[in-house]
Design a protein around this motif. Sequence first.
Motif, PDB file in Angstrom:
ATOM      1  N   PHE A   1      -5.358  -3.826 -10.642  1.00 36.67           N
ATOM      2  CA  PHE A   1      -4.842  -4.319  -9.375  1.00 36.67           C
ATOM      3  C   PHE A   1      -5.890  -5.242  -8.764  1.00 36.67           C
ATOM      4  N   PRO A   2      -5.847  -6.546  -9.062  1.00 37.35           N
ATOM      5  CA  PRO A   2      -6.828  -7.474  -8.476  1.00 37.35           C
ATOM      6  C   PRO A   2      -6.766  -7.446  -6.957  1.00 37.35           C
ATOM      7  N   MET A   3      -7.942  -7.544  -6.324  1.00 34.91           N
ATOM      8  CA  MET A   3      -7.997  -7.421  -4.874  1.00 34.91           C
ATOM      9  C   MET A   3      -9.280  -8.040  -4.339  1.00 34.91           C
ATOM     10  N   ASP A   4      -9.165  -8.750  -3.223  1.00 39.00           N
ATOM     11  CA  ASP A   4     -10.324  -9.201  -2.479  1.00 39.00           C
ATOM     12  C   ASP A   4     -10.629  -8.127  -1.443  1.00 39.00           C
ATOM     13  N   VAL A   5     -11.673  -7.334  -1.691  1.00 41.37           N
ATOM     14  CA  VAL A   5     -11.937  -6.182  -0.819  1.00 41.37           C
ATOM     15  C   VAL A   5     -12.478  -6.585   0.546  1.00 41.37           C
ATOM     16  N   THR A   6     -12.773  -7.863   0.749  1.00 43.49           N
ATOM     17  CA  THR A   6     -13.215  -8.304   2.077  1.00 43.49           C
ATOM     18  C   THR A   6     -12.040  -8.657   2.982  1.00 43.49           C
ATOM     19  N   SER A   7     -10.836  -8.639   2.432  1.00 45.44           N
ATOM     20  CA  SER A   7      -9.639  -8.973   3.196  1.00 45.44           C
ATOM     21  C   SER A   7      -8.895  -7.704   3.579  1.00 45.44           C
ATOM     22  N   THR A   8      -8.838  -7.401   4.863  1.00 44.43           N
ATOM     23  CA  THR A   8      -8.149  -6.206   5.335  1.00 44.43           C
ATOM     24  C   THR A   8      -6.674  -6.243   4.972  1.00 44.43           C
ATOM     25  N   GLU A   9      -6.055  -7.391   5.142  1.00 43.84           N
ATOM     26  CA  GLU A   9      -4.632  -7.509   4.822  1.00 43.84           C
ATOM     27  C   GLU A   9      -4.369  -7.302   3.336  1.00 43.84           C
ATOM     28  N   GLU A  10      -5.260  -7.833   2.496  1.00 41.95           N
ATOM     29  CA  GLU A  10      -5.071  -7.662   1.058  1.00 41.95           C
ATOM     30  C   GLU A  10      -5.280  -6.208   0.657  1.00 41.95           C
ATOM     31  N   ILE A  11      -6.237  -5.540   1.287  1.00 40.47           N
ATOM     32  CA  ILE A  11      -6.444  -4.118   1.018  1.00 40.47           C
ATOM     33  C   ILE A  11      -5.175  -3.338   1.352  1.00 40.47           C
ATOM     34  N   LYS A  12      -4.609  -3.574   2.528  1.00 43.96           N
ATOM     35  CA  LYS A  12      -3.395  -2.863   2.931  1.00 43.96           C
ATOM     36  C   LYS A  12      -2.255  -3.123   1.954  1.00 43.96           C
ATOM     37  N   GLN A  13      -2.116  -4.385   1.543  1.00 38.93           N
ATOM     38  CA  GLN A  13      -1.024  -4.745   0.647  1.00 38.93           C
ATOM     39  C   GLN A  13      -1.193  -4.097  -0.724  1.00 38.93           C
ATOM     40  N   VAL A  14      -2.384  -4.207  -1.290  1.00 42.27           N
ATOM     41  CA  VAL A  14      -2.603  -3.681  -2.646  1.00 42.27           C
ATOM     42  C   VAL A  14      -2.567  -2.158  -2.661  1.00 42.27           C
ATOM     43  N   VAL A  15      -3.160  -1.521  -1.651  1.00 45.79           N
ATOM     44  CA  VAL A  15      -3.114  -0.058  -1.590  1.00 45.79           C
ATOM     45  C   VAL A  15      -1.662   0.414  -1.480  1.00 45.79           C
ATOM     46  N   ALA A  16      -0.851  -0.290  -0.705  1.00 44.91           N
ATOM     47  CA  ALA A  16       0.575   0.061  -0.609  1.00 44.91           C
ATOM     48  C   ALA A  16       1.250  -0.068  -1.970  1.00 44.91           C
ATOM     49  N   GLU A  17       0.924  -1.120  -2.712  1.00 41.43           N
ATOM     50  CA  GLU A  17       1.484  -1.305  -4.059  1.00 41.43           C
ATOM     51  C   GLU A  17       1.047  -0.182  -4.991  1.00 41.43           C
ATOM     52  N   ILE A  18      -0.227   0.218  -4.877  1.00 45.09           N
ATOM     53  CA  ILE A  18      -0.727   1.306  -5.720  1.00 45.09           C
ATOM     54  C   ILE A  18       0.031   2.596  -5.428  1.00 45.09           C
ATOM     55  N   TYR A  19       0.257   2.880  -4.157  1.00 48.43           N
ATOM     56  CA  TYR A  19       0.968   4.110  -3.807  1.00 48.43           C
ATOM     57  C   TYR A  19       2.437   4.056  -4.184  1.00 48.43           C
ATOM     58  N   GLN A  20       3.019   2.882  -4.194  1.00 50.49           N
ATOM     59  CA  GLN A  20       4.402   2.764  -4.657  1.00 50.49           C
ATOM     60  C   GLN A  20       4.494   3.136  -6.132  1.00 50.49           C
ATOM     61  N   THR A  21       3.424   2.835  -6.867  1.00 53.63           N
ATOM     62  CA  THR A  21       3.405   3.132  -8.300  1.00 53.63           C
ATOM     63  C   THR A  21       3.003   4.570  -8.583  1.00 53.63           C
ATOM     64  N   TYR A  22       1.976   5.066  -7.902  1.00 51.54           N
ATOM     65  CA  TYR A  22       1.384   6.366  -8.238  1.00 51.54           C
ATOM     66  C   TYR A  22       1.687   7.478  -7.241  1.00 51.54           C
ATOM     67  N   HIS A  23       2.125   7.134  -6.036  1.00 52.46           N
ATOM     68  CA  HIS A  23       2.550   8.101  -5.021  1.00 52.46           C
ATOM     69  C   HIS A  23       1.402   8.935  -4.436  1.00 52.46           C
ATOM     70  N   GLN A  24       0.411   9.261  -5.243  1.00 50.68           N
ATOM     71  CA  GLN A  24      -0.717  10.027  -4.736  1.00 50.68           C
ATOM     72  C   GLN A  24      -1.993   9.566  -5.431  1.00 50.68           C
TER      73      GLN A  24
END
Length: 256
Positions: free
Chosen positions: A64-87
């Motif tokens: 899951f590529p991510m720019d960790v300095t971007s708050t919005e990108e963190i929120k978006q990618v973490v949401a995608e991760i949870y959609q896939t893995y749930h926990q």
Amino acid sequence: MLLPSFRLDGKKAIITGAGRGIGRALALGFSEAGAEVILCSRTKSELEQVKAEIESRGGSAAVFPMDVTSTEEIKQVVAEIYQTYHQIDILINNAGMNIRSKASDVTEDEWVRIMDTNVKSAFMMSQAVGTRMQENNGGSILSVSSVAGHVALKTGVVYAASKAAMIQMTKVLAYEWGSSGVRVNSIGPWYFETPLTKHLLEDENYLNDILAVTPLKRVGQVEELIGPALFLSSEAGSYVTGQTLFVDGGMTINGF
């Protein structure tokens, strides 16, 4: 059975800065311990290489590529991760950087870049994942700090400040989230052989200065961080929270 488990079978672990150095080593180690690892960093090609290496050893990984300095990108990618893995069971905040400037020469841009990469990213990732961990009544967060956050070194004042902030952040998050079963710890490495330290360690005088204040008289290998990280992230460390474990060859006890 009295022997605590260091295994991570069935656990899902996010690792930032996973494409090289310490992050790569932890990804390989956690996979070997049974975790399904979720690899995050800016550089997708590096993550794909780590993923391929994990899978060649029989493990499971996702990129899951991510720019960790971007708050919005963190929120978006973490949401995608949870959609896939749930926990998510484990978060490793490893992404970091340094610019070696004397205090009088530090620019505002350097301050922002280092603080955003080292501290802001760790907090925003912890907030995004830790909130969900609280809802699921458990989880482990581990941040990679440094001995520079504990003792004064010529590594750069901004880097040192960022790592000290991570240590204090670890304590406060552990205090706030402990009642929800979320443990928060950090490790504080000294010098390890990584792509970022390679050129420094090739300087014989610089290396000798390091060894002079290191009781074990050698620099660390990144694989030596796997055990401490596993301890703090697994059931073996189930009653440990708010702590920073210095993995430093004895450097911080030296009193130099």
